[in-house]
Motif scaffolding. Structure first.
Motif, PDB file in Angstrom:
ATOM      1  N   GLY A   1       3.569  -8.747 -16.347  1.00 50.24           N
ATOM      2  CA  GLY A   1       2.716  -9.883 -16.084  1.00 50.24           C
ATOM      3  C   GLY A   1       3.151 -10.768 -14.931  1.00 50.24           C
ATOM      4  N   HIS A   2       4.085 -10.305 -14.081  1.00 49.73           N
ATOM      5  CA  HIS A   2       4.309 -11.058 -12.838  1.00 49.73           C
ATOM      6  C   HIS A   2       3.757 -10.253 -11.666  1.00 49.73           C
ATOM      7  CE1 HIS A   2       7.666  -8.494 -11.715  1.00 49.73           C
ATOM      8  NE2 HIS A   2       8.105  -8.601 -12.954  1.00 49.73           N
ATOM      9  N   GLN A   3       3.876 -10.820 -10.484  1.00 49.81           N
ATOM     10  CA  GLN A   3       3.278 -10.134  -9.336  1.00 49.81           C
ATOM     11  C   GLN A   3       4.198  -9.057  -8.781  1.00 49.81           C
ATOM     12  OE1 GLN A   3       1.745 -13.240  -6.646  1.00 49.81           O
ATOM     13  NE2 GLN A   3      -0.212 -12.231  -7.043  1.00 49.81           N
ATOM     14  N   ALA A   4       3.597  -7.987  -8.295  1.00 47.65           N
ATOM     15  CA  ALA A   4       4.376  -6.879  -7.742  1.00 47.65           C
ATOM     16  C   ALA A   4       5.037  -7.296  -6.431  1.00 47.65           C
ATOM     17  CB  ALA A   4       3.469  -5.681  -7.502  1.00 47.65           C
ATOM     18  N   GLY A   5       6.210  -6.731  -6.164  1.00 47.96           N
ATOM     19  CA  GLY A   5       6.924  -7.004  -4.920  1.00 47.96           C
ATOM     20  C   GLY A   5       6.317  -6.256  -3.743  1.00 47.96           C
ATOM     21  N   PRO A   6       6.774  -6.600  -2.528  1.00 50.35           N
ATOM     22  CA  PRO A   6       6.150  -6.044  -1.313  1.00 50.35           C
ATOM     23  C   PRO A   6       6.241  -4.523  -1.203  1.00 50.35           C
ATOM     24  CG  PRO A   6       8.113  -7.349  -0.784  1.00 50.35           C
ATOM     25  CD  PRO A   6       7.817  -7.581  -2.222  1.00 50.35           C
ATOM     26  N   ARG A   7       7.376  -3.944  -1.627  1.00 43.17           N
ATOM     27  CA  ARG A   7       7.520  -2.494  -1.436  1.00 43.17           C
ATOM     28  C   ARG A   7       6.576  -1.721  -2.353  1.00 43.17           C
ATOM     29  NH1 ARG A   7      11.528   0.684   1.263  1.00 43.17           N
ATOM     30  NH2 ARG A   7      12.901  -1.067   1.659  1.00 43.17           N
ATOM     31  N   LEU A   8       6.449  -2.192  -3.588  1.00 47.80           N
ATOM     32  CA  LEU A   8       5.549  -1.523  -4.520  1.00 47.80           C
ATOM     33  C   LEU A   8       4.090  -1.700  -4.058  1.00 47.80           C
ATOM     34  CD1 LEU A   8       5.296   0.086  -7.084  1.00 47.80           C
ATOM     35  CD2 LEU A   8       5.338  -2.034  -8.388  1.00 47.80           C
ATOM     36  N   ARG A   9       3.759  -2.907  -3.592  1.00 49.10           N
ATOM     37  CA  ARG A   9       2.398  -3.119  -3.092  1.00 49.10           C
ATOM     38  C   ARG A   9       2.126  -2.213  -1.893  1.00 49.10           C
ATOM     39  NH1 ARG A   9       1.809  -7.932  -0.990  1.00 49.10           N
ATOM     40  NH2 ARG A   9       3.782  -8.887  -1.558  1.00 49.10           N
ATOM     41  N   MET A  10       3.119  -2.086  -1.007  1.00 47.47           N
ATOM     42  CA  MET A  10       2.932  -1.219   0.160  1.00 47.47           C
ATOM     43  C   MET A  10       2.740   0.240  -0.270  1.00 47.47           C
ATOM     44  SD  MET A  10       5.294  -0.929   3.581  1.00 47.47           S
ATOM     45  CE  MET A  10       4.818  -1.799   5.079  1.00 47.47           C
ATOM     46  N   THR A  11       3.493   0.664  -1.283  1.00 48.97           N
ATOM     47  CA  THR A  11       3.357   2.040  -1.764  1.00 48.97           C
ATOM     48  C   THR A  11       1.944   2.285  -2.299  1.00 48.97           C
ATOM     49  OG1 THR A  11       5.686   2.030  -2.379  1.00 48.97           O
ATOM     50  CG2 THR A  11       4.324   3.772  -3.320  1.00 48.97           C
ATOM     51  N   VAL A  12       1.449   1.354  -3.087  1.00 48.94           N
ATOM     52  CA  VAL A  12       0.122   1.513  -3.680  1.00 48.94           C
ATOM     53  C   VAL A  12      -0.961   1.486  -2.586  1.00 48.94           C
ATOM     54  CG1 VAL A  12      -1.576   0.407  -5.195  1.00 48.94           C
ATOM     55  CG2 VAL A  12       0.787   0.657  -5.956  1.00 48.94           C
ATOM     56  N   SER A  13      -0.861   0.520  -1.666  1.00 53.19           N
ATOM     57  CA  SER A  13      -1.849   0.457  -0.571  1.00 53.19           C
ATOM     58  C   SER A  13      -1.826   1.728   0.253  1.00 53.19           C
ATOM     59  CB  SER A  13      -1.549  -0.712   0.370  1.00 53.19           C
ATOM     60  OG  SER A  13      -1.560  -1.915  -0.326  1.00 53.19           O
ATOM     61  N   THR A  14      -0.612   2.224   0.476  1.00 53.65           N
ATOM     62  CA  THR A  14      -0.475   3.438   1.268  1.00 53.65           C
ATOM     63  C   THR A  14      -1.162   4.613   0.577  1.00 53.65           C
ATOM     64  OG1 THR A  14       1.572   2.670   2.236  1.00 53.65           O
ATOM     65  CG2 THR A  14       1.224   5.033   2.207  1.00 53.65           C
ATOM     66  N   TRP A  15      -0.960   4.719  -0.722  1.00 50.73           N
ATOM     67  CA  TRP A  15      -1.590   5.836  -1.434  1.00 50.73           C
ATOM     68  C   TRP A  15      -3.119   5.716  -1.386  1.00 50.73           C
ATOM     69  CZ3 TRP A  15      -4.439   6.340  -6.139  1.00 50.73           C
ATOM     70  CH2 TRP A  15      -4.690   7.681  -6.485  1.00 50.73           C
ATOM     71  N   ILE A  16      -3.636   4.508  -1.457  1.00 53.87           N
ATOM     72  CA  ILE A  16      -5.094   4.334  -1.365  1.00 53.87           C
ATOM     73  C   ILE A  16      -5.594   4.820  -0.003  1.00 53.87           C
ATOM     74  CG2 ILE A  16      -6.892   2.540  -1.210  1.00 53.87           C
ATOM     75  CD1 ILE A  16      -5.288   1.167  -3.540  1.00 53.87           C
ATOM     76  N   THR A  17      -4.806   4.558   1.031  1.00 55.87           N
ATOM     77  CA  THR A  17      -5.153   5.095   2.348  1.00 55.87           C
ATOM     78  C   THR A  17      -5.118   6.615   2.347  1.00 55.87           C
ATOM     79  OG1 THR A  17      -4.024   3.163   3.215  1.00 55.87           O
ATOM     80  CG2 THR A  17      -4.661   4.841   4.793  1.00 55.87           C
ATOM     81  N   VAL A  18      -4.145   7.177   1.646  1.00 54.84           N
ATOM     82  CA  VAL A  18      -4.051   8.637   1.525  1.00 54.84           C
ATOM     83  C   VAL A  18      -5.331   9.183   0.881  1.00 54.84           C
ATOM     84  CG1 VAL A  18      -2.884  10.508   0.289  1.00 54.84           C
ATOM     85  CG2 VAL A  18      -1.531   8.747   1.439  1.00 54.84           C
ATOM     86  N   VAL A  19      -5.781   8.533  -0.179  1.00 55.40           N
ATOM     87  CA  VAL A  19      -6.985   8.988  -0.879  1.00 55.40           C
ATOM     88  C   VAL A  19      -8.193   8.941   0.061  1.00 55.40           C
ATOM     89  CG1 VAL A  19      -8.578   8.482  -2.772  1.00 55.40           C
ATOM     90  CG2 VAL A  19      -6.113   8.305  -3.139  1.00 55.40           C
ATOM     91  N   GLU A  20      -8.314   7.851   0.795  1.00 56.95           N
ATOM     92  CA  GLU A  20      -9.433   7.742   1.740  1.00 56.95           C
ATOM     93  C   GLU A  20      -9.369   8.822   2.814  1.00 56.95           C
ATOM     94  OE1 GLU A  20      -9.840   4.001   3.714  1.00 56.95           O
ATOM     95  OE2 GLU A  20      -9.981   2.922   1.828  1.00 56.95           O
ATOM     96  N   ALA A  21      -8.177   8.969   3.396  1.00 60.80           N
ATOM     97  CA  ALA A  21      -8.036   9.946   4.476  1.00 60.80           C
ATOM     98  C   ALA A  21      -8.314  11.352   3.959  1.00 60.80           C
ATOM     99  CB  ALA A  21      -6.635   9.857   5.077  1.00 60.80           C
ATOM    100  N   ALA A  22      -7.763  11.669   2.784  1.00 62.42           N
ATOM    101  CA  ALA A  22      -7.962  13.005   2.224  1.00 62.42           C
ATOM    102  C   ALA A  22      -9.437  13.228   1.897  1.00 62.42           C
ATOM    103  CB  ALA A  22      -7.095  13.190   0.985  1.00 62.42           C
ATOM    104  N   SER A  23     -10.125  12.180   1.439  1.00 63.68           N
ATOM    105  CA  SER A  23     -11.553  12.314   1.132  1.00 63.68           C
ATOM    106  C   SER A  23     -12.348  12.633   2.402  1.00 63.68           C
ATOM    107  CB  SER A  23     -12.096  11.011   0.529  1.00 63.68           C
ATOM    108  OG  SER A  23     -11.407  10.681  -0.645  1.00 63.68           O
ATOM    109  N   LEU A  24     -11.986  11.968   3.493  1.00 63.56           N
ATOM    110  CA  LEU A  24     -12.696  12.221   4.754  1.00 63.56           C
ATOM    111  C   LEU A  24     -12.428  13.635   5.255  1.00 63.56           C
ATOM    112  CD1 LEU A  24     -12.224   8.822   6.631  1.00 63.56           C
ATOM    113  CD2 LEU A  24     -14.340   9.740   5.673  1.00 63.56           C
ATOM    114  N   ILE A  25     -11.163  14.064   5.167  1.00 69.99           N
ATOM    115  CA  ILE A  25     -10.831  15.425   5.603  1.00 69.99           C
ATOM    116  C   ILE A  25     -11.582  16.430   4.721  1.00 69.99           C
ATOM    117  CG2 ILE A  25      -8.972  17.122   5.840  1.00 69.99           C
ATOM    118  CD1 ILE A  25      -7.043  14.771   6.375  1.00 69.99           C
ATOM    119  N   TRP A  26     -11.620  16.142   3.436  1.00 71.41           N
ATOM    120  CA  TRP A  26     -12.294  17.029   2.475  1.00 71.41           C
ATOM    121  C   TRP A  26     -13.774  17.166   2.836  1.00 71.41           C
ATOM    122  CZ3 TRP A  26     -15.663  15.709  -1.847  1.00 71.41           C
ATOM    123  CH2 TRP A  26     -15.854  16.763  -2.748  1.00 71.41           C
ATOM    124  N   LEU A  27     -14.445  16.057   3.143  1.00 77.05           N
ATOM    125  CA  LEU A  27     -15.853  16.127   3.544  1.00 77.05           C
ATOM    126  C   LEU A  27     -16.000  16.910   4.844  1.00 77.05           C
ATOM    127  CD1 LEU A  27     -17.080  12.482   2.759  1.00 77.05           C
ATOM    128  CD2 LEU A  27     -17.613  14.576   1.485  1.00 77.05           C
TER     129      LEU A  27
END
Lengths: 259, 259
Positions: A165-191
């Motif tokens: 219940g506290h806020q995530a630190g910068p490295r964990l947030r960066m990891t999650v944001s990065t993976w979301i970018t991975v999902v987007e990029a992979a979706s575009l490549i897939w299409l």
């Protein structure tokens, strides 16, 4: 503007219903054609109404309709991320990914035009909508990892899977944001590769990457390591993490010079 | 247009030198300001020349200058990826990443404006330039992994580290493209977070992610597994892969229920 030729159904819609109908027609067109190829006439004829009626609802014309359609798609996309807080984290993520990839599959051309940019109708407002979807996705993942987010200011509930219940630190947030970018990029490549590999394989591969990125970050960040260790306790032997671990062994097993 | 007030140096430049000087002035401005805040007058006064002279070289005005500046930045960026074929793969990648991140650091605002999109001066031509940089980066990585690329149609040389010389399969290409997206996204987040963590930490984290993504893909793809196994032979115990493996152990060591 004469209403003499309109069918009864034409008039029976309320303002909200009409607006929804026009947005839905626009969304269908924007989803399957680049925005520059969609005209107001197309929207009018798809919805079975006159062009002036479209303008009455959307005086800003195509740009306003595009933004409304995007807003509607963003709302739909954000629904994909809602997931109950039970079971292994990778099962929750797999279900959300299935919904997300089904959306990508169903809105292919529009999804591509939107994320690849360069469209004539892109503005800071449309970018803000896309960024909001990314932030919602990141917040949902952090929430399931046990963190307080803007949407859930008190953090997760009482089910024990996520006690912080506290806020995530910068490295964990960066990891999650990065993976979301991975999902987007992979979706575009897939299409771009005509939806190969099959969507289930793409989903499993994205799950592997989530686990791999989180594991790599865990080795340098105590907070991420704690999250990973608690998440691993919830995983099952036959789940994606167990399978990934067992598939990893033959790749590295004789590379003892590194240990 | 009078030349009475110009210094001797003004006239001594050749056409090519003048062009280069104007592009360099424009690049400096675009690198530190969003494109919409840069005017031709700014470029003229930075270069110490008249506005009509800028127009003589770039009759397309700001759009043409922006594309020329972007082209020049892209050429510089592509130089970052050139790397000799010796030593562990992660050391080569670390050196290329250091050069890339130094470029990001030095061109922060321009780099952000360019990759985040939404700029008034973005067109399909500017997108093509950005895509070309991504493709060059991917080709360089695949080349070092031992594959034939457009730039090196016969594959790598005779030094033994990369004996294949055929084209990479779709899964390996997707992994490499995905990691390049990770690098871009992480660079943007890094700029947004006022260049925290320190650039060396960011570099190491991106290297970890490269190894993690490649490992995860290797578990599902025989080609990637072969590449990873050969690459691991070149790695040293004190290198990034060895360190990553040893840091990973305490995170997972008691999670035997997954093996």
């Amino acid at each position: 503007m004469s209403s003499s030729g309109t069918a009864p159904a034409y008039r029976r819609l309320t303002v909200d219903q009409r607006r929804t109908q026009l947005i839905s027609a626009a969304l269908g067109l924007f989803a399957h054609n680049p925005p520059e190829d969609v005209s107001l006439d197309d929207v009018a004829s798809t919805a079975g109404v006159s062009r002036p009626l479209v303008y009455r609802y959307f005086p800003g014309g195509k740009q306003q309709l595009y933004e409304a359609a995007l807003r509607s798609a963003a709302d739909e996309l954000e629904q994909c991320f809602a997931e109950s807080q039970t079971g292994p984290l990778t099962s929750r993520l797999a279900r959300a990914l299935d919904r997300y990839l089904a959306f990508v599959d169903g809105h292919d051309a529009g999804f591509m035009a939107l994320l690849q940019g360069g469209s004539v109708v892109q503005t800071s407002r449309t970018h803000a909508i896309v960024d909001e979807v990314r932030r919602t996705a990141a917040d949902q993942i952090l929430f399931h990892l046990g963190f307080r987010t803007e949407a859930a200011p008190h953090g997760p509930g009482e089910d024990g899977s996520a006690p912080q219940g506290h806020q995530a630190g910068p490295r964990l947030r960066m990891t999650v944001s990065t993976w979301i970018t991975v999902v987007e990029a992979a979706s575009l490549i897939w299409l771009d590769e005509e939806k190969q590999p099959p969507v289930g394989e793409l989903r499993d591969w994205l799950l592997d990457h989530f686990v791999a990125l989180l594991m790599a970050s865990a080795t340098r960040d105590a907070e991420t390591a704690g999250i990973v260790r608690r998440a691993l306790d919830l995983e099952e032997r036959d789940g994606p993490v167990g399978e990934l671990a067992r598939r990893m062994l033959p790749v590295v097993t004789d590379k003892v010079h590194l240990l």
